[in-house]
Design an enzyme around this catalytic site. Structure first.
Site, PDB file in Angstrom:
ATOM      1  N   SER A  33      90.507   0.533  49.303  1.00 50.94           N
ATOM      2  CA  SER A  33      89.227   0.174  48.711  1.00 50.94           C
ATOM      3  C   SER A  33      89.040  -1.349  48.599  1.00 50.94           C
ATOM      4  CB  SER A  33      89.094   0.858  47.347  1.00 50.94           C
ATOM      5  OG  SER A  33      87.784   0.770  46.854  1.00 50.94           O
TER       6      SER A  33
ATOM      7  N   ASP B 182      88.424 -10.582  59.727  1.00 56.40           N
ATOM      8  CA  ASP B 182      87.275 -10.759  60.619  1.00 56.40           C
ATOM      9  C   ASP B 182      86.880 -12.219  60.769  1.00 56.40           C
ATOM     10  OD1 ASP B 182      87.194  -8.086  61.079  1.00 56.40           O
ATOM     11  OD2 ASP B 182      85.188  -7.746  60.249  1.00 56.40           O
TER      12      ASP B 182
ATOM     13  N   LYS C 254      90.013   3.853  52.585  1.00 52.92           N
ATOM     14  CA  LYS C 254      88.928   4.276  51.686  1.00 52.92           C
ATOM     15  C   LYS C 254      87.776   3.288  51.825  1.00 52.92           C
ATOM     16  CE  LYS C 254      87.627   5.136  46.904  1.00 52.92           C
ATOM     17  NZ  LYS C 254      86.544   4.129  46.922  1.00 52.92           N
TER      18      LYS C 254
END
Length: 442
Positions: free
Chosen positions: A299, A310, A324
């Site tokens: 999460s 990224d 998740k």
């Protein structure tokens, strides 16, 4: 208010009070009305069953408990993370997210009728008693947990400070065994730090309302302890971090980013999309960062790892994360508690959803297992193994779980030691990707 009125109307119809049907009230409105009529017929079914239980069940039922069970059943049928919280559970949740609560110190979920440990929280009674990620709790004080809801099982594990509780634990193929734990106040220090000679080590065990403040304090203390020209970089340890508050994940990511998107959340409707961007100014300057993740990182910790990966701001090292990739919204219901409802998926800056897939590390490193663990299951099955989980949006990409073991002695921690060596240049610096332009969503 309209939603409440509709629910009340459904309850009245179900109670058998005569009333006009929607066809009689709104003739000729077509398929939309027909669909609504079908929904009200199902609400009638609920009312009929409820009345039959009230009148004919062998013992007088607890009516509020019946309704609570029905609501919770409706929510848990959606996905593993939606649920109903009565007033007490809601209050407990609010206390926990503030960073201080009473209990054992374990993050749990329900799997195949038993309580599964997602992760023990650092420096709590459960962690000190040897409870591990992936353990299955089959009984509490001798009472089988099968048939209990997750909230009921959690309630049984809570109790007065200094009182003891015995958990029956199933671990791998070993015979189930009992673990006695003394309850304590869990003062959630979600962030701790350590200066490892010329490297700053920061461990985040959970994302509570105090996490960003704890991170900032840790960075300030590391900077004060090590001259800037001597500091090689930072290790951000998110292993076995089950997540927590979205705003804290965004703030932690922002501490290591100077610009660009951190995460986006997308709900059922186009207007539900939200994008969160970094503000100018990193708290750690241009120092290299390595983020540690494993099968217990879920999460909020995946949001941080995904954003830094990224943007090529950090090297991600360890094993694939839990997967998740959904957002739960807490919707208060006044004196009746609240519902935890999955309302959106979240996406990394490049537009990728990690739901049921996880974050894949740039450098995969498996821990060496001690002899007594080699025949035991040391992997988490991940989000993809949970019954009723939201499916990955990309076919054939769901993960199968990954290692979540972290050696108690840092000397045996291969992931941490490799991160330290990389930051010190003792191994190839090619592990650090150069900073690039903002990623383009695909």
């Amino acid at each position: 208010m309209k939603k409440l009125s509709l629910l009340a109307a459904g309850a009245v119809i179900g109670a058998g009070i005569t009333t006009l049907t929607l066809e009689q009230r709104l003739p000729g409105l077509g398929s939309a009305v027909a669909a609504g009529v079908d929904t009200y017929r199902q609400l009638n079914l609920f009312g009929d069953v409820f009345e039959r239980i009230r009148s004919d069940y062998v013992e007088e039922p607890d009516e509020p408990a019946l309704i609570e069970a029905a609501v919770n059943g409706m929510l848990t049928s959606l996905d593993p993370h939606s649920s109903y919280m009565n007033a007490k559970s809601y209050q407990d949740m609010q206390v926990q997210t503030k960073g201080e609560f009473g209990g054992l110190g374990i993050e749990v979920t329900m799997e195949e009728g038993v309580v599964k440990v997602v992760t023990p929280i650092d420096d709590t009674p459960a962690a000190k008693a040897g409870i591990r990620a992936g353990d299955l709790i089959t009984a509490i004080d001798g009472t089988d947990v099968k048939g209990l809801t997750l909230n009921e099982a959690v309630d049984k594990m809570r109790g007065p400070i200094n009182s003891s509780i015995t958990l029956t634990v199933a671990r791998g193929t070993d015979k189930p065994f009992d673990v006695k734990i003394v309850r304590d106040v869990i003062k959630m220090q979600s962030v701790r730090y350590e200066v490892k000679d010329d490297v700053g080590y920061i461990r985040i065990s959970q994302f509570t309302a105090q996490t960003f403040d704890g991170l900032k304090t840790s960075i300030d203390k590391i900077s004060a302890a090590v001259p800037e020209d001597k500091l090689k970089g930072y290790v951000l340890d998110l292993r076995n971090d089950p997540g927590g508050l979205l705003d804290q994940a965004i703030a932690v990511s922002d501490a290591f980013l100077d610009q660009g998107e951190i995460v986006s959340t997308r709900g059922r409707h186009d207007g539900d999309t939200r994008r969160y961007a970094a503000k100018a100014g990193e708290l750690v300057g241009d120092k290299p960062v390595i983020v540690l993740i494993n099968g217990g990182s879920a999460s909020a910790s995946e949001i941080v790892a995904g954003a830094l990966q990224d943007h090529r701001r950090a090297t991600i090292l360890g094993t694939r994360s839990f997967g998740k990739g959904s957002v739960q919204t807490i919707i208060p219901l006044g004196s009746n508690g609240a519902i935890r409802l999955t309302t959106a998926r979240y996406y990394t800056p490049s537009g990728n959803s990690i739901q049921a897939k996880g974050i894949h590390p740039d450098i995969e490193v498996l821990q060496d297992l001690p002899e007594d663990l080699k025949d035991q299951v040391t992997e988490t099955k991940g989000e993809a193994s949970l019954k009723g989980h939201l499916k990955s949006e990309t076919e054939g990409t769901e993960g199968s779980g990954s290692q979540a073991y972290v050696p108690p002695d840092p000397k045996n921690d291969k992931q941490l030691n490799l991160a330290l060596d990389l930051l010190r240049g003792l191994q190839a610096n090619a592990a650090f990707p150069p900073k690039g332009d903002d990623p383009v969503a695909n």
